[in-house]
Design a protein around this motif. Structure first.
Motif, PDB file in Angstrom:
ATOM      1  N   LYS A  92      27.539  64.524  21.172  1.00  0.00           N
ATOM      2  CA  LYS A  92      28.722  65.329  21.044  1.00  0.00           C
ATOM      3  C   LYS A  92      28.849  66.528  22.124  1.00  0.00           C
ATOM      4  O   LYS A  92      29.716  66.692  22.729  1.00  0.00           O
ATOM      5  N   MET A  93      27.384  67.085  22.303  1.00  0.00           N
ATOM      6  CA  MET A  93      27.430  68.384  23.098  1.00  0.00           C
ATOM      7  C   MET A  93      27.364  67.766  24.619  1.00  0.00           C
ATOM      8  O   MET A  93      27.961  68.410  25.475  1.00  0.00           O
ATOM      9  N   LEU A  94      26.677  66.606  24.733  1.00  0.00           N
ATOM     10  CA  LEU A  94      26.893  66.181  26.085  1.00  0.00           C
ATOM     11  C   LEU A  94      28.087  65.743  26.544  1.00  0.00           C
ATOM     12  O   LEU A  94      28.591  65.892  27.723  1.00  0.00           O
ATOM     13  N   LYS A  95      28.779  65.128  25.604  1.00  0.00           N
ATOM     14  CA  LYS A  95      30.345  64.615  25.777  1.00  0.00           C
ATOM     15  C   LYS A  95      31.233  65.952  26.414  1.00  0.00           C
ATOM     16  O   LYS A  95      31.907  65.867  27.187  1.00  0.00           O
ATOM     17  N   GLU A  96      30.821  66.950  25.730  1.00  0.00           N
ATOM     18  CA  GLU A  96      31.797  68.249  26.028  1.00  0.00           C
ATOM     19  C   GLU A  96      31.250  68.715  27.445  1.00  0.00           C
ATOM     20  O   GLU A  96      32.184  69.364  28.081  1.00  0.00           O
ATOM     21  N   THR A  97      29.707  68.654  27.622  1.00  0.00           N
ATOM     22  CA  THR A  97      29.454  69.103  28.840  1.00  0.00           C
ATOM     23  C   THR A  97      29.961  68.347  29.899  1.00  0.00           C
ATOM     24  O   THR A  97      30.476  68.796  30.938  1.00  0.00           O
ATOM     25  N   PHE A  98      30.021  66.971  29.926  1.00  0.00           N
ATOM     26  CA  PHE A  98      30.728  66.248  30.905  1.00  0.00           C
ATOM     27  C   PHE A  98      32.058  66.434  30.986  1.00  0.00           C
ATOM     28  O   PHE A  98      32.482  66.429  32.020  1.00  0.00           O
ATOM     29  N   ASP A  99      32.609  66.541  29.964  1.00  0.00           N
ATOM     30  CA  ASP A  99      34.078  67.024  30.067  1.00  0.00           C
ATOM     31  C   ASP A  99      34.325  68.341  30.956  1.00  0.00           C
ATOM     32  O   ASP A  99      35.357  68.385  31.793  1.00  0.00           O
ATOM     33  N   GLU A 100      33.361  69.330  30.674  1.00  0.00           N
ATOM     34  CA  GLU A 100      33.566  70.328  31.492  1.00  0.00           C
ATOM     35  C   GLU A 100      33.171  70.153  32.739  1.00  0.00           C
ATOM     36  O   GLU A 100      33.965  70.738  33.729  1.00  0.00           O
ATOM     37  N   ILE A 101      32.294  69.221  33.166  1.00  0.00           N
ATOM     38  CA  ILE A 101      31.855  69.002  34.549  1.00  0.00           C
ATOM     39  C   ILE A 101      33.266  68.559  35.297  1.00  0.00           C
ATOM     40  O   ILE A 101      33.266  68.845  36.400  1.00  0.00           O
ATOM     41  N   GLU A 102      33.711  67.511  34.467  1.00  0.00           N
ATOM     42  CA  GLU A 102      34.863  66.778  35.180  1.00  0.00           C
ATOM     43  C   GLU A 102      36.044  67.668  35.500  1.00  0.00           C
ATOM     44  O   GLU A 102      36.554  67.752  36.246  1.00  0.00           O
ATOM     45  N   ARG A 103      36.105  68.807  34.225  1.00  0.00           N
ATOM     46  CA  ARG A 103      36.943  69.813  34.725  1.00  0.00           C
ATOM     47  C   ARG A 103      36.785  70.716  35.975  1.00  0.00           C
ATOM     48  O   ARG A 103      37.872  71.014  36.926  1.00  0.00           O
ATOM     49  N   GLU A 104      35.503  71.067  36.138  1.00  0.00           N
ATOM     50  CA  GLU A 104      35.233  71.833  37.437  1.00  0.00           C
ATOM     51  C   GLU A 104      35.159  71.055  38.651  1.00  0.00           C
ATOM     52  O   GLU A 104      35.258  71.685  39.629  1.00  0.00           O
ATOM     53  N   LEU A 105      35.159  69.772  38.625  1.00  0.00           N
ATOM     54  CA  LEU A 105      35.072  68.937  39.736  1.00  0.00           C
ATOM     55  C   LEU A 105      36.540  68.977  40.155  1.00  0.00           C
ATOM     56  O   LEU A 105      36.576  68.802  41.476  1.00  0.00           O
ATOM     57  N   CYS A 106      37.466  69.540  39.608  1.00  0.00           N
ATOM     58  CA  CYS A 106      38.999  69.774  40.383  1.00  0.00           C
ATOM     59  C   CYS A 106      38.699  71.122  41.179  1.00  0.00           C
ATOM     60  O   CYS A 106      39.720  71.009  41.932  1.00  0.00           O
ATOM     61  N   ASN A 107      37.859  72.133  41.090  1.00  0.00           N
ATOM     62  CA  ASN A 107      37.716  72.919  42.001  1.00  0.00           C
ATOM     63  C   ASN A 107      37.457  72.545  43.239  1.00  0.00           C
ATOM     64  O   ASN A 107      36.356  71.786  43.422  1.00  0.00           O
ATOM     65  N   ASP A 108      37.691  73.350  44.307  1.00  0.00           N
ATOM     66  CA  ASP A 108      37.417  73.158  45.676  1.00  0.00           C
ATOM     67  C   ASP A 108      35.866  73.239  46.132  1.00  0.00           C
ATOM     68  O   ASP A 108      35.384  72.756  46.661  1.00  0.00           O
ATOM     69  N   ASN A 109      35.297  74.053  45.321  1.00  0.00           N
ATOM     70  CA  ASN A 109      33.888  74.656  45.472  1.00  0.00           C
ATOM     71  C   ASN A 109      33.112  73.564  44.789  1.00  0.00           C
ATOM     72  O   ASN A 109      31.680  73.646  44.839  1.00  0.00           O
ATOM     73  N   SER A 110      33.398  72.690  43.954  1.00  0.00           N
ATOM     74  CA  SER A 110      32.705  71.669  43.145  1.00  0.00           C
ATOM     75  C   SER A 110      32.138  70.470  44.005  1.00  0.00           C
ATOM     76  O   SER A 110      33.168  69.996  44.933  1.00  0.00           O
ATOM     77  N   PRO A 111      31.222  69.700  43.553  1.00  0.00           N
ATOM     78  CA  PRO A 111      30.914  68.661  44.146  1.00  0.00           C
ATOM     79  C   PRO A 111      31.708  67.331  44.083  1.00  0.00           C
ATOM     80  O   PRO A 111      32.679  67.439  43.171  1.00  0.00           O
ATOM     81  N   GLN A 112      31.996  66.632  45.144  1.00  0.00           N
ATOM     82  CA  GLN A 112      32.933  65.581  45.226  1.00  0.00           C
ATOM     83  C   GLN A 112      32.653  64.162  44.581  1.00  0.00           C
ATOM     84  O   GLN A 112      33.654  63.535  44.166  1.00  0.00           O
ATOM     85  N   ASN A 113      31.312  64.113  44.576  1.00  0.00           N
ATOM     86  CA  ASN A 113      31.063  62.855  44.031  1.00  0.00           C
ATOM     87  C   ASN A 113      29.819  62.837  43.259  1.00  0.00           C
ATOM     88  O   ASN A 113      28.646  62.976  43.836  1.00  0.00           O
ATOM     89  N   VAL A 114      29.909  62.571  41.912  1.00  0.00           N
ATOM     90  CA  VAL A 114      28.733  62.578  40.797  1.00  0.00           C
ATOM     91  C   VAL A 114      28.546  61.358  40.181  1.00  0.00           C
ATOM     92  O   VAL A 114      29.327  60.826  39.693  1.00  0.00           O
ATOM     93  N   GLU A 115      27.182  61.262  40.205  1.00  0.00           N
ATOM     94  CA  GLU A 115      26.781  59.938  39.515  1.00  0.00           C
ATOM     95  C   GLU A 115      25.851  60.334  38.443  1.00  0.00           C
ATOM     96  O   GLU A 115      24.922  61.151  38.842  1.00  0.00           O
ATOM     97  N   THR A 116      25.901  59.834  37.152  1.00  0.00           N
ATOM     98  CA  THR A 116      24.846  60.277  35.949  1.00  0.00           C
ATOM     99  C   THR A 116      24.248  59.093  35.713  1.00  0.00           C
ATOM    100  O   THR A 116      24.835  57.902  35.376  1.00  0.00           O
ATOM    101  N   VAL A 117      23.005  59.055  35.547  1.00  0.00           N
ATOM    102  CA  VAL A 117      22.029  57.887  35.093  1.00  0.00           C
ATOM    103  C   VAL A 117      21.150  58.182  33.841  1.00  0.00           C
ATOM    104  O   VAL A 117      20.643  59.548  33.728  1.00  0.00           O
ATOM    105  N   PHE A 118      21.344  57.440  32.665  1.00  0.00           N
ATOM    106  CA  PHE A 118      20.606  57.971  31.447  1.00  0.00           C
ATOM    107  C   PHE A 118      19.281  56.910  31.473  1.00  0.00           C
ATOM    108  O   PHE A 118      19.403  55.748  31.678  1.00  0.00           O
ATOM    109  N   TRP A 119      18.354  57.601  31.193  1.00  0.00           N
ATOM    110  CA  TRP A 119      17.062  56.800  31.006  1.00  0.00           C
ATOM    111  C   TRP A 119      17.068  56.087  29.747  1.00  0.00           C
ATOM    112  O   TRP A 119      17.522  56.585  28.557  1.00  0.00           O
ATOM    113  N   PRO A 120      16.244  54.944  29.512  1.00  0.00           N
ATOM    114  CA  PRO A 120      16.068  54.328  28.403  1.00  0.00           C
ATOM    115  C   PRO A 120      15.126  55.060  27.564  1.00  0.00           C
ATOM    116  O   PRO A 120      14.440  55.902  28.156  1.00  0.00           O
TER     117      PRO A 120
END
Length: 275
Positions: A92-120
């Motif tokens: 749940k906390m991770l979901k909230e963090t990723f949602d926040e990252i997604e919101r911040e990606l809308c800002n001009d100073n944020s990275p334009q292309n982000v990829e997330t990989v989860f380890w097994p």
């Protein structure tokens, strides 16, 4: 039951030793338990407190106090349920963090292309080798690595076991002509490098190592990788087990990488030359 099995559910070496000792006894005093389990007396109460918090051990109302295991079947079922709840909360906390990252990606100073990989949960067969090879195969010019002080020897069993794979991968980069700059807190990576380099007979390869690889020693709370001054790799840390990473975020943004390169250069100036 052995210590490796208990380690998989989160018990450290001392906790496992004390628990396995108590399993063979009705109950024991702390001092005798220290001797029997080979856990230093200065650590025994801390270990018993941890086992009590796990609800694997209970205190008998006696003088002096004696310790005994809680019924294992019931205790481990409860422990599993607690860990299940923690995992759900963590997701749940991770979901909230990723949602926040997604919101911040809308800002001009944020990275334009982000990829997330989860380890097994655990790597099987050659999975780790294949993952590292895939991540490194497209590196063309330079990799700058900052390793967190939590990866000093013994602090992360998972990292220590993966060191051989990473050290071989970094040397393979050098063999391809890629420059490797690394800030290390004194992890197992360093003796691994030395051992591998001593085995190399190709003198031209050894010269490449001297020219293209530079390692400096520095304990730091930072942990990131910069590839070819355009890609930044950041770890996703397990909030309930800080010695373990859940995965990695790969950021494709040159301006973002430039900010991290500035921090790398600042840390690099503080490092002590190792190789």
């Amino acid at each position: 039951m052995d210590e490796k099995l208990l380690a998989k559910i989160g018990l450290n070496r001392y906790e496992s030793s004390v628990y396995l000792t108590l399993l063979k006894q009705d109950s024991m005093e702390a001092s005798k338990l220290s001797n029997a389990s080979k856990v230093p007396i200065g650590k025994i109460y801390e270990v018993l407190k941890a086992l009590k918090n796990y609800e694997l051990v209970e205190i008998q109302p006696s003088r002096p106090q004696r310790y005994r295991v809680v019924d294992p079947e019931r205790a481990f079922k409860l422990m599993y349920k607690r860990k299940e709840e923690e995992a759900l909360n963590e997701l749940k906390m991770l979901k909230e963090t990723f949602d926040e990252i997604e919101r911040e990606l809308c800002n001009d100073n944020s990275p334009q292309n982000v990829e997330t990989v989860f380890w097994p949960d655990r790597f099987r067969n050659n999975e780790l080798n294949e993952m590292v090879a895939s991540a490194f195969e497209k590196i063309e010019h330079e990799i700058c690595v900052v390793i967190h002080s939590k990866y000093r020897p013994g602090r992360s069993e998972l990292y220590d076991s993966a060191v051989s794979t990473f050290s071989k991968a970094y040397l393979s980069l050098v063999q391809r002509g890629v420059k490797v700059k690394m800030l290390d807190p004194g992890s197992q990576l360093l003796p691994s490098f030395k051992e591998l380099i001593d085995l190399i007979e190709d003198l031209s390869f050894k010269r490449n190592i001297k020219d293209l690889m530079e390692i400096r020693i520095l304990e730091t709370e930072y942990n990131f990788v910069i590839i070819d001054s355009r890609i930044t790799l950041l770890d996703i840390e397990d909030q309930f087990n800080t010695g373990r990473n859940l995965g990695m975020t790969r950021i494709y943004d040159e301006s973002y990488a430039k900010r991290f390169k500035a921090k790398f250069d600042e840390l690099w100036a503080k490092g002590e030359l190792f190789l």
